[in-house]
Design an enzyme around this catalytic site. Structure first.
Site, PDB file in Angstrom:
ATOM      1  N   CYS A 312       0.048 -10.492  -2.017  1.00 45.19           N
ATOM      2  CA  CYS A 312       0.902 -10.031  -0.906  1.00 45.19           C
ATOM      3  C   CYS A 312       0.050  -9.095  -0.062  1.00 45.19           C
ATOM      4  CB  CYS A 312       2.146  -9.335  -1.437  1.00 45.19           C
ATOM      5  SG  CYS A 312       3.086 -10.312  -2.640  1.00 45.19           S
ATOM      6  N   CYS A 444       4.656   1.070  -4.821  1.00 44.70           N
ATOM      7  CA  CYS A 444       4.784   2.435  -4.300  1.00 44.70           C
ATOM      8  C   CYS A 444       6.189   2.944  -4.600  1.00 44.70           C
ATOM      9  CB  CYS A 444       4.472   2.489  -2.806  1.00 44.70           C
ATOM     10  SG  CYS A 444       5.398   1.315  -1.802  1.00 44.70           S
TER      11      CYS A 444
END
Length: 567
Positions: A312, A444
Site C-alpha cells: 500500500c 500508525c
C-alpha cells in the site's frame, strides 16, 4: 346565397389577381416607398426593408445602435471592472487562489469526517501537485478548522447566507475566517464581495456570541485547540541524490541540525522549522518525513538487488526510502488502488529520481502470489489503511468537528473491526508469497485491535509457513503489549513520549536463517505427507496432475486456517 358568395369573392379575386399580377412589380413599390414618403404605413416598412435589402443605407442606421452597445459596454466598466482586474496585485491573486484551494481541501476533509470515512491527511492534500500556494493554503485550512465552531455560530447569528452561498459553505468558512480573524481583508472574488457587504453583521454576531458564552475573548472559546504540539522537524536525506553529510552542511546554514540515533539517513531540526519552500525539498534531495515512517523501511532491511513489494505504497515516502536503501538497484513493485493516490505516488517517485520502482495500479489482495512476475519477491512492506489514531496531532485530526475532549480518540468500534478484518487478510496474503523472506507490518494506530490482535491472529499461519517474529531495532525500549507470547518482539511508539503513535512487526522466514529440523517445526507442518508416499498411494497420477491436486489441498488448508482465526 349566390349573391353572398359573389360579393366577397369579387373583391378577393380582384385582390388576388392584382396581387398575382403584382408578383413581378412588387419590388418596385417596395423600393418606391422610401422615395415617396407619402403614406404613413410606407415609411414604417421602409426601414425594415432597407435594413434587410439595402446593404449600404441599412448599415448607416445600424451603426448607431452598434455604437450604443459598445458604449454601453464601456459604461459597465466601472460596475464589472475589467480595468480593475489589471490592477490586482500578484499577492491578491495568490490569496484568491489559496482561498479556493483551501475550500476544496476543507470540503474533502469535512465530508470524510462527517461520514466517518478515512481520507488523506490535511498535509497530504496540501502537498498535492495541483496545489500551487501550499503554504498559504495549509495555513488557511488549519486556521479555519481551528475557528470553525466560532465561524458557524457567527453565521447562524448574523443570518446573512442565501441558498446560493449555503451550497458553498467551505468557501464561506474560509472567507469568514479572513474577515473575522485574518490579517488581510479579502478584496476580490464573488464570495469575498458578498461577505464584505455583511461585514458589520458578522462582527456584530461575533460580539453577540461572546456575550452569550460569557467570555471576554475568542481564545477562551477555542480552549484546547490553541495549545501547541512541539514536535521536532524530521528530514530524511534522499541518498540517491545527496549524501547525509552534504545535507547537514547545507541545512546548518539556517538551522540547528542533528543526526537521528535510530535511522542513519534521518536528520532532526528544531520544532516549527518550515522547509516546504526550501531548495533541497523542491529538487527532491531531502524529504519531509516523520521518524516513525522512516523506521518502517529501515526495519525491513532490503538488500541491493532484491525484488521488493510495497503493498500500500501511496503517497510514496516509504517506497522511495526502500529505493534509497537498495542503492537504486533491484526492483520495487509499488502497489496502489486509488487513482488519485497513484498520481501522487508517481510524482513522488519522479521527484526522488528512483529508477527501479514499478507502479502497479491495482488491489494488493488481488495479486496472485504464484504469478511468475512475483516469483522473486523477497521482501514485502505492508502499511495498510488504519485508524490513524497515533498521528491525530500530526494529521491535525484534533481540529476536526468529530474530535472533542470527551471523545478523544474514541473511534467507532464497527469501523475498527472492519479495518482489523482487512488488515488480517492483507497480512496473511503478504505471508503467502512463496519466496518472501521478510515482511514488515506497520500501522500508525495505538489500538490493540489493529496491532497485537492482528499479529496474534495470523501467527499460526505464519508459523506454518516457516515465519517467526524478529526484533526490529533491538535498542528501542518501547515494545508490544504483553497479550501473547512473543509480543516483546513488536515495536511501539507512544504519541506522548515519542510525539506520534506507531506499531511495527517484523516477520522473518526461519528456514532462511537456520534451516531448522523437521522436529523443530510446528506439528501441522510435520504431519504433511512426503511427496514420494503420495505418489505411491496414487500411481495413476502424472506429476502435472499431482501438482494441481496438492496445490488445491494447500489452498483449502490456508482458507481453513484463516477462517479459524477470524480472517
Amino acid at each position: 346565397m349566390v349573391a353572398r358568395r359573389n360579393k366577397p369573392k369579387a373583391p378577393l379575386v380582384k385582390h388576388r389577381f392584382s396581387g398575382g399580377d403584382s408578383h413581378k412589380p412588387k419590388p418596385p413599390p417596395a423600393t418606391k416607398q422610401p422615395f415617396s414618403g407619402v403614406e404613413s404605413h410606407k415609411p414604417k416598412t421602409s426601414p425594415a426593408t432597407k435594413q434587410k435589402f439595402s446593404g449600404v443605407e441599412s448599415h448607416k442606421p445600424k451603426t448607431p445602435p452598434g455604437k450604443q452597445r459598445f458604449s454601453g459596454a464601456e459604461s459597465r466598466k466601472p460596475k464589472t471592472p475589467p480595468a480593475t482586474k489589471q490592477k490586482f496585485s500578484s499577492l491578491e491573486r495568490s490569496a484568491l487562489y489559496a482561498r479556493r484551494e483551501a475550500a476544496n481541501i476543507l470540503r474533502t476533509v469535512l465530508r470524510g469526517d462527517a461520514e466517518r470515512r478515512a481520507v488523506a491527511s490535511i498535509k497530504s492534500l496540501v502537498l498535492s501537485p495541483s496545489v500551487r500556494n501550499k503554504r498559504g493554503t495549509f495555513a488557511l485550512v488549519c486556521e479555519t478548522l481551528k475557528y470553525l465552531t466560532v465561524i458557524k455560530d457567527v453565521l447562524d447569528i448574523a443570518n446573512v447566507l442565501n441558498s446560493k452561498w449555503k451550497r458553498q459553505e467551505p468557501l464561506v468558512f474560509i472567507v469568514c475566517y479572513d474577515i473575522l480573524f485574518g490579517k488581510d481583508t479579502p478584496s476580490i472574488g464573488d464570495a469575498e464581495k458578498f461577505l464584505m457587504r455583511h461585514k458589520e453583521a458578522l462582527l456584530s454576531g461575533l460580539a453577540t456570541l461572546l456575550v452569550r458564552k460569557k467570555v471576554d475573548s475568542v481564545d477562551q472559546l477555542l480552549g484546547s485547540k490553541l495549545t501547541g504540539h512541539l514536535k521536532p522537524r524530521y528530514v530524511r536525506v534522499n541518498t540517491l541524490k545527496m549524501d547525509v553529510d552534504s545535507a547537514v552542511q547545507e541545512l546548518e546554514k539556517h538551522y540547528t541540525v542533528q543526526k537521528d540515533e535510530t535511522v542513519p539517513d534521518l536528520l532532526v531540526l528544531p520544532p516549527g522549522s518550515d522547509l516546504h519552500a526550501h531548495r533541497l525539498v523542491a529538487n527532491g534531495r531531502i524529504f519531509l518525513q516523520g521518524k516513525a515512517s522512516s523506521m518502517v523501511a529501515a526495519a525491513l532491511q532490503p538488500q541491493a538487488g532484491w525484488e521488493v513489494l510495497d503493498a500500500c505504497s501511496a503517497p510514496g515516502n516509504k517506497t522511495i526510502h526502500l529505493a534509497a536503501l537498495m542503492e537504486g538497484q533491484g526492483k520495487i513493485i509499488a502497489c496502489e488502488l486509488n487513482e488519485e493516490r497513484v498520481k501522487r505516488l508517481e510524482h513522488t517517485i519522479k521527484l526522488s529520481g528512483a529508477s527501479n520502482i514499478e507502479v502497479c495500479h491495482g488491489d494488493f489482495l488481488g495479486l496472485n502470489p504464484k504469478d511468475p512476475s512475483f516469483a522473486k519477491i523477497r521482501a514485502i512492506l505492508l502499511d495498510p489503511s488504519c485508524s490513524g489514531s497515533g498521528t491525530i496531532t500530526d494529521r491535525l485530526d484534533h481540529l476536526l468537528p468529530s474530535h472533542s475532549e470527551d471523545n478523544n480518540m474514541n473511534y467507532d468500534s464497527m469501523r475498527l473491526h472492519k479495518l482489523a478484518v482487512f488488515q488480517k487478510k492483507a497480512l496473511a496474503h503478504a505471508l503467502s508469497f512463496p519466496k518472501v523472506e521478510r515482511v514488515v507490518y506497520s500501522t500508525c494506530s495505538i489500538y490493540q485491535i489493529e496491532n497485537e490482535d492482528v499479529v496474534s491472529s495470523v501467527l499460526p499461519l505464519a508459523s506454518s509457513l516457516g515465519f517467526k517474529l524478529a526484533t526490529p531495532f533491538p535498542q528501542w525500549q518501547r515494545r508490544g503489549l504483553p497479550v501473547f507470547a512473543g509480543s516483546e518482539h513488536l515495536l511501539r511508539m507512544d504519541p506522548v513520549e515519542d510525539k506520534e503513535g506507531f506499531f511495527i512487526a517484523l516477520f522473518v522466514r526461519a528456514n532462511k536463517l537456520d534451516n531448522p529440523k523437521s522436529s523443530e517445526l510446528p506439528d501441522r507442518v510435520c504431519r504433511r505427507r512426503p511427496k514420494e508416499r503420495t505418489m505411491q498411494l496414487h500411481p495413476y497420477l502424472c506429476p502435472k496432475m499431482f501438482r494441481a491436486w496438492s496445490g488445491t489441498l494447500h489452498r483449502l488448508k490456508t482458507r481453513f486456517l484463516l477462517s479459524r482465526n477470524g480472517c
